[in-house]
Design a protein around this motif. Structure first.
Motif, PDB file in Angstrom:
ATOM      1  N   GLU A 149      32.969  19.295  26.972  1.00  0.00           N
ATOM      2  CA  GLU A 149      33.609  19.459  25.736  1.00  0.00           C
ATOM      3  C   GLU A 149      34.725  18.439  25.461  1.00  0.00           C
ATOM      4  N   GLU A 205      42.666  16.236  33.373  1.00  0.00           N
ATOM      5  CA  GLU A 205      43.891  16.332  32.405  1.00  0.00           C
ATOM      6  C   GLU A 205      44.215  14.935  31.538  1.00  0.00           C
ATOM      7  N   LEU A 258      40.616  14.073  30.609  1.00  0.00           N
ATOM      8  CA  LEU A 258      39.321  14.321  29.518  1.00  0.00           C
ATOM      9  C   LEU A 258      40.901  14.227  28.475  1.00  0.00           C
ATOM     10  N   ARG A 308      33.556  20.340  31.745  1.00  0.00           N
ATOM     11  CA  ARG A 308      34.664  19.887  30.705  1.00  0.00           C
ATOM     12  C   ARG A 308      34.860  18.732  29.961  1.00  0.00           C
TER      13      ARG A 308
END
Length: 133
Positions: free
Chosen positions: A124, A78, A81, A121
């Protein structure tokens, strides 16, 4: 101080994004192999391959990033990202991250479903079209 969590400048942010993307893919299958570590440590990400990346910055960031991924993959993913999202639309970063992702996949000579999900991911987060990285 954790140099991965608190990058001091743009070079450190870029290096952190690249190292984080590599580790995000490499750890996604639950097994960070010796070949994955060796590929990362052998200088895949230095300024001769990717402008803006420096070996000394990598060496400062890598241990903290590795520890974070080993301790809590989901939290590290997390964070990575989120860091990558801060670079959305930047071509140099997209290129550097794509190189890191390719290197992570090539390290174990196969792409596993978990790695595909991690790559999706990353795409994105960077605002990249599916399949571009």
């Amino acid at each position: 101080m954790n140099t991965y969590l608190k990058p001091k400048d743009q070079t450190a942010r870029l290096s952190g994004a690249v190292v984080g993307a590599y580790l995000l893919v490499a750890f996604s299958d639950g097994d960070f192999t010796k070949s994955e570590e060796v590929r990362l440590r052998l200088g895949q990400f230095d300024s001769t391959n990717l402008p803006g990346l420096r070996r000394d910055v990598f060496e400062a960031i890598y241990p903290d990033a590795l520890t974070m991924f080993r301790q809590d993959y989901d939290k590290a993913a997390e964070y990575t990202l989120s860091m990558l999202a801060g670079f959305a639309g930047e071509g140099l970063v997209r290129r550097a991250v794509a190189e890191a992702v390719r290197a992570a996949v090539m390290a174990d000579q196969q792409i596993k479903p978990q790695e595909s999900l991690a790559i999706n991911r990353i795409e994105e987060a960077l605002g990249a079209p599916a399949g571009q990285i």
